[in-house]
Design an enzyme around this catalytic site. Structure first.
Site, PDB file in Angstrom:
ATOM      1  N   GLU A 182      35.514  42.802  36.686  1.00  0.00           N
ATOM      2  CA  GLU A 182      36.000  42.365  35.362  1.00  0.00           C
ATOM      3  C   GLU A 182      34.937  41.496  34.688  1.00  0.00           C
ATOM      4  O   GLU A 182      34.322  40.641  35.333  1.00  0.00           O
ATOM      5  CB  GLU A 182      37.294  41.567  35.587  1.00  0.00           C
ATOM      6  N   ASP A 195      35.868  38.971  39.377  1.00  0.00           N
ATOM      7  CA  ASP A 195      35.762  38.628  37.950  1.00  0.00           C
ATOM      8  C   ASP A 195      34.725  37.523  37.784  1.00  0.00           C
ATOM      9  O   ASP A 195      35.039  36.341  37.927  1.00  0.00           O
ATOM     10  CB  ASP A 195      37.117  38.155  37.404  1.00  0.00           C
ATOM     11  N   HIS A 210      47.768  36.743  34.384  1.00  0.00           N
ATOM     12  CA  HIS A 210      48.177  35.358  34.066  1.00  0.00           C
ATOM     13  C   HIS A 210      47.000  34.642  33.383  1.00  0.00           C
ATOM     14  O   HIS A 210      45.971  35.262  33.121  1.00  0.00           O
ATOM     15  CB  HIS A 210      48.528  34.641  35.382  1.00  0.00           C
ATOM     16  N   GLU A 216      36.118  34.544  40.001  1.00  0.00           N
ATOM     17  CA  GLU A 216      37.262  34.986  40.818  1.00  0.00           C
ATOM     18  C   GLU A 216      36.861  36.050  41.842  1.00  0.00           C
ATOM     19  O   GLU A 216      36.195  37.028  41.502  1.00  0.00           O
ATOM     20  CB  GLU A 216      38.349  35.595  39.909  1.00  0.00           C
ATOM     21  N   SER A 269      38.565  29.846  30.632  1.00  0.00           N
ATOM     22  CA  SER A 269      37.405  30.670  30.256  1.00  0.00           C
ATOM     23  C   SER A 269      37.867  31.618  29.153  1.00  0.00           C
ATOM     24  O   SER A 269      37.926  32.824  29.321  1.00  0.00           O
ATOM     25  CB  SER A 269      36.866  31.437  31.461  1.00  0.00           C
ATOM     26  N   HIS A 328      36.803  27.364  36.928  1.00  0.00           N
ATOM     27  CA  HIS A 328      38.106  27.087  37.566  1.00  0.00           C
ATOM     28  C   HIS A 328      37.981  26.200  38.802  1.00  0.00           C
ATOM     29  O   HIS A 328      38.972  25.923  39.469  1.00  0.00           O
ATOM     30  CB  HIS A 328      38.804  28.384  37.976  1.00  0.00           C
ATOM     31  N   ASP A 347      37.987  41.816  29.741  1.00  0.00           N
ATOM     32  CA  ASP A 347      38.887  40.679  29.487  1.00  0.00           C
ATOM     33  C   ASP A 347      38.421  39.995  28.200  1.00  0.00           C
ATOM     34  O   ASP A 347      38.892  40.345  27.103  1.00  0.00           O
ATOM     35  CB  ASP A 347      38.865  39.738  30.695  1.00  0.00           C
ATOM     36  N   GLU A 396      43.465  28.351  40.195  1.00  0.00           N
ATOM     37  CA  GLU A 396      44.374  29.478  40.430  1.00  0.00           C
ATOM     38  C   GLU A 396      44.829  29.555  41.882  1.00  0.00           C
ATOM     39  O   GLU A 396      45.294  30.606  42.347  1.00  0.00           O
ATOM     40  CB  GLU A 396      43.708  30.782  39.968  1.00  0.00           C
ATOM     41  N   LYS A 414      46.489  40.129  28.587  1.00  0.00           N
ATOM     42  CA  LYS A 414      46.969  38.746  28.635  1.00  0.00           C
ATOM     43  C   LYS A 414      47.775  38.522  27.363  1.00  0.00           C
ATOM     44  O   LYS A 414      47.217  38.585  26.255  1.00  0.00           O
ATOM     45  CB  LYS A 414      45.780  37.779  28.635  1.00  0.00           C
ATOM     46  N   LYS A 465      47.171  40.480  38.215  1.00  0.00           N
ATOM     47  CA  LYS A 465      46.610  39.333  38.932  1.00  0.00           C
ATOM     48  C   LYS A 465      47.354  38.077  38.483  1.00  0.00           C
ATOM     49  O   LYS A 465      47.604  37.873  37.292  1.00  0.00           O
ATOM     50  CB  LYS A 465      45.097  39.209  38.719  1.00  0.00           C
TER      51      LYS A 465
HETATM   52  P1  PGA Z   1      41.289  32.001  32.014  1.00  0.00           P
HETATM   53  O1  PGA Z   1      40.682  32.891  33.202  1.00  0.00           O
HETATM   54  O2  PGA Z   1      42.747  32.110  32.053  1.00  0.00           O
HETATM   55  O3  PGA Z   1      40.754  30.630  32.320  1.00  0.00           O
HETATM   56  O4  PGA Z   1      40.694  32.564  30.740  1.00  0.00           O
HETATM   57  C1  PGA Z   1      41.233  34.095  33.585  1.00  0.00           C
HETATM   58  C2  PGA Z   1      40.248  35.230  33.502  1.00  0.00           C
HETATM   59  O5  PGA Z   1      39.088  35.058  33.082  1.00  0.00           O
HETATM   60  O6  PGA Z   1      40.609  36.346  33.849  1.00  0.00           O
HETATM   61 ZN    ZN Z   2      38.675  37.420  33.305  1.00  0.00          ZN
END
Ligand code: PGA
Ligand code: ZN
Length: 440
Positions: free
Chosen positions: A296, A246, A374, A168, A39, A159, A321, A211, A346, A397
Site C-alpha cells: 500500500e 504499508d 480504520h 505498517e 498520515s 505511528h 491510500d 495501531e 476509509k 485492516k
Molecule cells: P492514518 O494511517 O490513519 O494515520 O492515515 C493509516 C494508513 O496510512 O493506512
Molecule cells: Zn495507508
C-alpha cells in the site's frame, strides 16, 4: 422519522478530541464516533479542528459539533426524511449544505458522524442488521463474504517512536477456515511475535504504537519482515499467514527523494535517501524474498510515474491510500494512468457513507480490489466491520489484535459470523481470494 440529532466532543484512541453523534428516531438512539488519521493524504476531505492553541493543543472539534447541532441537524429534521430509505438523500443534503468539494465548510468529521449514525438508525428502522442495511445501499450480492483481517503487528512511520520509516507490517491469515479462525491465528502470531521481540531485544521493546502493533528498535524493512517470518514459522503457519506492507511513503517523500532515515537524527548518513527507481528495486527484492501479498502507498500521492511503472510488472495487490483518498476523481485518474489495482476505503477520507460505497463500487467496476481500513486515531465504533461484510470487500485492516478500539472491529466481525452461522445464512471466508471478491 428523525426526532433529534445531537453531537458532542469526545476522545479518540490517541486521546485527541473527536466528534460523537446521536440520532434519535422512534426506534431508539443510535451513536457514532468519527475516526482520525495521522498520515493523512493531501486529497482527503477536511477534518475540521478549532485551531485554538489554548485548548487541546488546537485539536478541539467544537466548531464541527456546533455545525451538527446548529446547521445540519435542523436542516435534516425539517426535511422529514424516511430514515429507513433516505440515507443517500440525507448525505446529498449535507453535501449541498456544505457546498465545497472537500467538506471544508462544515467539516467531514461533522458530516460523517451524522451519516454513520443515520445508517444505524436506518438499519433499525428496517429491522435488519447494519451489514444488511449497508448491503442494500450497494449493489453487492449475497452470499456474504467474511474478510481476511490484515493485522498491523509492527508499527513504524508516524505511528511509533522507533526509527522504522515504513509505517505498517501486517499479517494476513489467508489459510484460515473462517474469520473467527483467522482472528485466532492472528492473535497467536501476535503473542509469539511479542516473545520473539522480547528475546531479541529487551522488555521495553514490546511497547506498542498507535495501531497496537509492536514498535521494537529496528529501522530496516527486512528486520521487520524477518521478525514476522520467525513468528509465523514458530506458530506453524508458514504458507497460511501472508504479509502486507504499508510504507505510507508520502510521509518520507520530499523533492523527488524518499528518505528512509526521516526519523533518524539529522546528522546520519545519506544512504537512506532513495530515488523512486531505487525504492522500486527495494520493493521488488522484498516481494521476491518474503511472502508479501499486498503493498500500500509504496510511492507518494503525486508520484504517478513511479506508481505506473511499478504497477506494470507488479505481482501483488497494489493499494492506493493517500493516492486515491477514497475519491472517485482520483480513482478515475489512477485508472487512466494504470497506477494501482486496489482501493483503500476509509470512510472519513470522503465524509459520507454514500460516497464511500460509490467509491467501492467504482473500484470493483474497474476490476480492482477494495480494502477497508480504520484510521490510526480510532474509536470503539465498529461501523467498518459491518461495511466490510456489506460490500464483500474480502479484506480489511483494523490494526493489531490488541487494544480496545482495534479489537472492537474484529470482535464485531466474529459476532456477524456467529449470527450468520446461527441463522444458517450462506457465507464464505475470502481466504486466498481476498483480492478477487468481485469475481466470486
Ligand atoms: P492514518 O494511517 O490513519 O494515520 O492515515 C493509516 C494508513 O496510512 O493506512
Ligand atoms: Zn495507508
Amino acid at each position: 422519522m428523525i426526532i433529534s440529532i445531537e453531537a458532542a466532543q469526545r476522545l479518540d484512541s490517541r486521546g485527541k478530541p473527536t466528534v460523537q453523534v446521536w440520532v434519535t428516531t422512534g426506534k431508539g438512539t443510535f451513536r457514532s464516533l468519527v475516526p482520525s488519521g495521522a498520515s493523512k493524504g493531501a486529497y482527503e476531505a477536511l477534518e475540521l479542528r478549532d485551531g485554538d492553541a489554548s485548548v487541546y493543543q488546537s485539536n478541539g472539534v467544537l466548531k464541527a459539533v456546533r455545525n451538527v447541532n446548529e446547521i445540519l441537524a435542523p436542516a435534516i429534521i425539517a426535511r422529514k426524511f424516511d430514515i429507513g430509505k433516505d440515507l443517500a438523500n440525507i448525505d446529498a443534503l449535507m453535501r449541498e449544505l456544505d457546498g465545497t468539494t472537500d467538506k471544508s465548510n462544515l467539516g467531514a468529521n461533522a458530516i460523517l458522524g451524522i451519516s454513520m449514525a443515520c445508517a444505524r438508525a436506518g438499519a433499525a428502522e428496517q429491522n435488519v442488521p447494519l451489514y444488511e442495511f449497508l448491503r442494500q445501499q450497494s449493489r453487492s450480492h449475497k452470499p456474504y463474504i467474511m474478510p481476511v483481517p490484515f493485522f498491523n503487528v509492527l508499527n513504524g512511520g508516524v505511528h511509533s517512536g522507533n526509527l522504522m520509516a515504513f509505517q505498517e507490517f501486517m499479517i494476513a491469515p489467508v489459510g484460515a477456515t473462517s474469520l473467527t479462525h483467522a482472528v485466532q491465528m492472528g492473535s497467536e502470531v501476535y503473542q509469539t511475535l511479542k516473545a520473539v521481540i522480547k528475546s531479541t531485544f529487551d522488555g521495553a521493546a514490546t511497547g506498542v504504537g498507535d495501531e497496537g502493533g509492536f514498535a521494537p528498535p529496528i529501522s530496516k524493512p527486512h528486520e521487520a519482515l524477518d521478525l514476522l517470518v520467525t513468528a509465523i514459522e514458530k506458530c506453524g503457519y508458514t504458507g497460511l499467514v501472508k504479509i502486507g506492507v504499508d510504507p505510507a511513503s508520502s510521509e518520507f517523500f520530499n523533492s523527488g527523494i524518499y528518505d528512509l532515515g526521516f526519523k533518524h537524527p539529522p546528522s546520519t548518513s545519506s544512504d537512506t535517501k532513495l530515488f523512486a527507481t531505487q525504492l522500486s528495486q527495494l520493493y521488488r527484492e522484498l516481494i521476491a524474498k518474503y511472502p508479501i501479498v499486498l503493498l500500500e502507498d509504496p510511492f507518494a500521492e503525486d508520484d504517478w510515474t513511479a506508481w505506473s511503472e511499478f504497477n506494470e510488472t507488479c505481482k501483488v495487490e497494489l493499494v492506493g491510500d493517500d493516492l486515491l483518498a477514497t475519491n472517485i476523481d482520483r480513482i478515475k485518474t489512477a485508472e487512466e494512468k494504470k497506477a494501482c489495482n486496489s482501493l483503500l476505503l476509509k470512510v472519513n477520507q470522503i465524509g459520507t457513507i454514500t460516497e464511500a460505497i460509490e467509491a467501492a463500487e467504482m473500484a470493483f467496476s474497474l476490476g480492482w480490489s477494495v480494502f477497508v481500513s480504520h484510521r490510526s486515531g480510532e474509536t470503539t465504533d465498529d461501523f467498518i466491520a459491518d461495511l466490510t461484510v456489506a460490500l464483500g470487500t474480502g479484506h480489511l485492516k483494523s490494526g493489531s489484535p490488541c487494544r480496545g478500539e482495534r479489537v472492537a472491529k474484529y470482535n464485531r466481525l466474529m459476532d456477524i459470523e456467529a449470527e450468520l452461522d446461527a441463522q444458517g445464512q450462506r457465507h464464505l471466508y475470502a481466504g486466498t481470494n481476498f483480492g478477487q471478491t468481485h469475481a466470486l
